[in-house]
Write a protein that holds these residues in place. Sequence first.
Motif, PDB file in Angstrom:
ATOM      1  N   PHE A   1       0.818  -1.219   0.000  1.00  0.00           N
ATOM      2  CA  PHE A   1       0.000   0.000   0.000  1.00  0.00           C
ATOM      3  C   PHE A   1       0.851   1.268   0.000  1.00  0.00           C
ATOM      4  N   ASN A   2       2.147   1.151  -0.381  1.00  0.00           N
ATOM      5  CA  ASN A   2       2.913   2.401  -0.494  1.00  0.00           C
ATOM      6  C   ASN A   2       2.441   3.144  -1.744  1.00  0.00           C
ATOM      7  N   ALA A   3       2.834   4.430  -1.834  1.00  0.00           N
ATOM      8  CA  ALA A   3       2.269   5.296  -2.891  1.00  0.00           C
ATOM      9  C   ALA A   3       2.435   4.674  -4.272  1.00  0.00           C
ATOM     10  N   GLN A   4       3.580   4.036  -4.496  1.00  0.00           N
ATOM     11  CA  GLN A   4       3.864   3.455  -5.805  1.00  0.00           C
ATOM     12  C   GLN A   4       3.005   2.209  -6.062  1.00  0.00           C
ATOM     13  N   ASN A   5       3.062   1.265  -5.086  1.00  0.00           N
ATOM     14  CA  ASN A   5       2.396  -0.034  -5.304  1.00  0.00           C
ATOM     15  C   ASN A   5       0.882   0.046  -5.308  1.00  0.00           C
ATOM     16  N   LYS A   6       0.332   0.949  -4.519  1.00  0.00           N
ATOM     17  CA  LYS A   6      -1.146   0.914  -4.410  1.00  0.00           C
ATOM     18  C   LYS A   6      -1.831   1.331  -5.705  1.00  0.00           C
ATOM     19  N   LYS A   7      -1.070   2.042  -6.563  1.00  0.00           N
ATOM     20  CA  LYS A   7      -1.641   2.415  -7.872  1.00  0.00           C
ATOM     21  C   LYS A   7      -1.919   1.165  -8.718  1.00  0.00           C
ATOM     22  N   HIS A   8      -1.176   0.080  -8.426  1.00  0.00           N
ATOM     23  CA  HIS A   8      -1.313  -1.124  -9.252  1.00  0.00           C
ATOM     24  C   HIS A   8      -2.325  -2.127  -8.708  1.00  0.00           C
ATOM     25  N   ILE A   9      -2.944  -1.790  -7.580  1.00  0.00           N
ATOM     26  CA  ILE A   9      -3.978  -2.721  -7.059  1.00  0.00           C
ATOM     27  C   ILE A   9      -5.196  -2.626  -7.968  1.00  0.00           C
ATOM     28  N   LYS A  10      -5.638  -3.770  -8.440  1.00  0.00           N
ATOM     29  CA  LYS A  10      -6.787  -3.769  -9.369  1.00  0.00           C
ATOM     30  C   LYS A  10      -8.031  -3.247  -8.641  1.00  0.00           C
ATOM     31  N   PRO A  11      -8.715  -2.259  -9.254  1.00  0.00           N
ATOM     32  CA  PRO A  11      -9.920  -1.730  -8.592  1.00  0.00           C
ATOM     33  C   PRO A  11     -10.925  -2.837  -8.244  1.00  0.00           C
ATOM     34  N   PHE A  12     -11.545  -2.669  -7.086  1.00  0.00           N
ATOM     35  CA  PHE A  12     -12.590  -3.563  -6.561  1.00  0.00           C
ATOM     36  C   PHE A  12     -12.075  -4.949  -6.163  1.00  0.00           C
ATOM     37  N   THR A  13     -10.742  -5.053  -5.953  1.00  0.00           N
ATOM     38  CA  THR A  13     -10.223  -6.297  -5.359  1.00  0.00           C
ATOM     39  C   THR A  13      -9.889  -6.050  -3.893  1.00  0.00           C
ATOM     40  N   TYR A  14      -9.740  -4.774  -3.503  1.00  0.00           N
ATOM     41  CA  TYR A  14      -9.479  -4.432  -2.101  1.00  0.00           C
ATOM     42  C   TYR A  14     -10.688  -3.641  -1.599  1.00  0.00           C
ATOM     43  N   ILE A  15     -11.589  -4.313  -0.881  1.00  0.00           N
ATOM     44  CA  ILE A  15     -12.852  -3.668  -0.513  1.00  0.00           C
ATOM     45  C   ILE A  15     -13.241  -3.969   0.953  1.00  0.00           C
ATOM     46  N   PRO A  16     -12.347  -3.643   1.909  1.00  0.00           N
ATOM     47  CA  PRO A  16     -12.700  -3.980   3.300  1.00  0.00           C
ATOM     48  C   PRO A  16     -13.961  -3.272   3.780  1.00  0.00           C
ATOM     49  N   PHE A  17     -14.260  -2.083   3.205  1.00  0.00           N
ATOM     50  CA  PHE A  17     -15.457  -1.341   3.619  1.00  0.00           C
ATOM     51  C   PHE A  17     -16.580  -1.464   2.590  1.00  0.00           C
ATOM     52  N   GLY A  18     -16.480  -2.457   1.719  1.00  0.00           N
ATOM     53  CA  GLY A  18     -17.520  -2.647   0.723  1.00  0.00           C
ATOM     54  C   GLY A  18     -17.364  -1.674  -0.428  1.00  0.00           C
ATOM     55  N   VAL A  19     -18.458  -1.509  -1.173  1.00  0.00           N
ATOM     56  CA  VAL A  19     -18.343  -0.743  -2.399  1.00  0.00           C
ATOM     57  C   VAL A  19     -19.696  -0.153  -2.805  1.00  0.00           C
ATOM     58  N   GLY A  20     -19.650   1.062  -3.360  1.00  0.00           N
ATOM     59  CA  GLY A  20     -20.871   1.665  -3.916  1.00  0.00           C
ATOM     60  C   GLY A  20     -21.778   2.302  -2.882  1.00  0.00           C
ATOM     61  N   ALA A  21     -23.041   2.465  -3.278  1.00  0.00           N
ATOM     62  CA  ALA A  21     -24.003   3.220  -2.464  1.00  0.00           C
ATOM     63  C   ALA A  21     -24.221   2.617  -1.075  1.00  0.00           C
ATOM     64  N   ARG A  22     -24.053   1.305  -0.929  1.00  0.00           N
ATOM     65  CA  ARG A  22     -24.288   0.670   0.367  1.00  0.00           C
ATOM     66  C   ARG A  22     -22.978   0.392   1.084  1.00  0.00           C
ATOM     67  N   ASN A  23     -21.922   1.128   0.746  1.00  0.00           N
ATOM     68  CA  ASN A  23     -20.648   0.845   1.423  1.00  0.00           C
ATOM     69  C   ASN A  23     -20.712   1.304   2.878  1.00  0.00           C
ATOM     70  N   CYS A  24     -19.608   1.078   3.596  1.00  0.00           N
ATOM     71  CA  CYS A  24     -19.629   1.347   5.034  1.00  0.00           C
ATOM     72  C   CYS A  24     -19.683   2.839   5.309  1.00  0.00           C
ATOM     73  N   VAL A  25     -20.605   3.218   6.162  1.00  0.00           N
ATOM     74  CA  VAL A  25     -20.794   4.632   6.466  1.00  0.00           C
ATOM     75  C   VAL A  25     -19.846   5.061   7.602  1.00  0.00           C
ATOM     76  N   GLY A  26     -19.256   4.078   8.285  1.00  0.00           N
ATOM     77  CA  GLY A  26     -18.411   4.407   9.440  1.00  0.00           C
ATOM     78  C   GLY A  26     -16.924   4.241   9.174  1.00  0.00           C
ATOM     79  N   SER A  27     -16.521   4.179   7.883  1.00  0.00           N
ATOM     80  CA  SER A  27     -15.123   3.854   7.581  1.00  0.00           C
ATOM     81  C   SER A  27     -14.146   4.881   8.154  1.00  0.00           C
TER      82      SER A  27
END
Length: 483
Positions: free
Chosen positions: A401-427
């Motif tokens: 998750f350093n500045a360089q590497n996190k750019k290469h994480i494929k979107p929507f593969t890292y979702i600890p707080f969920g995703v979209g309109a019903r994502n976590c409101v307390g993140s």
Amino acid sequence: MRRSHKYWKNKKVLYVRPWPFFGFVAPTLVRYRAYPWVLQNVYNVFPEQRYFGLYQFVTPYLMIKNPDLIATIAINDVETFPCHRTKIDPESDPIYAKLLFSMKAGEQWKESREILKLALSGNKLKNSFRLMQECSKDFVNYFSKEGTVEVELKDVSAKFANDVIAAVFGYKCNSLENPSNDFYLTTKYVTEFHFLRAIKFFLYKLSPRMMKFFKFSLVDNRTRLFFHRLIQKNRLSQNSLNFSKRPCSENFNEDCFLVKNNNGKLENSDDDILAQAIQFLFFDFKTISTVLLFAMYEISQNIKVQEKLICEIDKVRKEVSYESLAGIEYLDMVVAETLRKWPPTITTDRKSEKPFTIEPTKPWEETQKFDAETLCLIPIFALHRDPKYFPNPDVFDPERFNAQNKKHIKPFTYIPFGVGARNCVGSEFALIQIKIFLFNLLSRFRLVKSDKSKDVITLSKTVFRLVPEGRVWIKFEPRRNEV
Ligand code: HEM
């Protein structure tokens, strides 16, 4: 939706062969394998599939593996998939019906979500920051009285998470000093999924009307009474609560508990506040205590990570502020990696309101039509452990998750707080709480392995959550001579 093990076969959707009656959860029910590993095994059954069917008991679920498809469901096609599965009929249990997670999408959900979001972010969060800072200091002060101490991680992380929630309710309880305080006992009671509560949930699913007729409530009288008393005290008294050293009006973040009624007016009746209290206990207590537990465990195991983290923390001298905490990049990375390897919410879901179609994108796929009320399972834990997205997934490596590497994480593969309109409101609230705890702890202590615990954590086979088996011990070793 029909509940039968023939459902996916009839629809000609590839599916994981179910165990009789129990479906894919059987290995956990017979205590053979922990639930997160069962889910990961199931996720790996069809490596090339974007989605496939499975059965939780006899309920058919569609597991959505492909990150683009997850984005389609949770973001692009939110009208078709507006809510989660857990939906309690407001008629049958008005308290549970007020929980955001179980609310059907609509005006009331939208407004309640907006209000809670505001209460948990911005200036309000800065106010909560002060409370969290106080709780963390109480925590480290408690352990500073002796030299090196051996601590059990489940116990101490639960007590800290409890004390922060209590502080939001204007209740100071320092659960380490006073483990039998009412708030902690109530939190434990409400969040433990004991046998009687499991039966009640089952009956609710089976027949909400019957539950209403017999006036059974998921929230029992003991919990109801405790919070009603607390709310009354907070509202009526400008003086301290028995357990608080400060005027409660200063602490009680009542905005967290406002709800819009059907006439569009803001209100917070005792039941509204009670519902929000339950929400905090369910969402904050379990998730935060789980993350703190695994963060402390990983830091004690990974000496280089710990040394680097301590070094970064020591650069922020004296009092940490809301702003300076956000500036400690390595702390961000350690927390992000903890949430990757050990996401406390191992799956989330969406329910389709109308029929939908998944078009083929691979040569072997066909256009597939699905019914309204299809339940989609989003496998957060398994995605975070998929070596395709996170090489050597079992290794705790904050550098992902350093500045360089996190750019290469494929979107929507890292979702600890969920995703979209019903994502976590307390993140935001959660992240600050975790960071401030680790900041204060590592400012004063090194975390050292204990002989009482093994180097590898074994997950519990008796619950459907991410919980280590047995007790997990580490040592807090004072850094007195260094700081
Ligand atoms: C590390 C801590 C936490 C984690 C990992 C976490 C994770 C999640 C996840 C995965 C979801 C489902 C999202 C989705 O389906 O897309 C969720 C929903 C939710 N979380 Fe959290 N959560 C955390 C802390 C909190 C806290 C502190 C609160 C505050 C009360 C909270 C309140 C909620 C609510 C109300 C929802 C339902 C939102 C809705 O349906 O509109 N969570 N959380």
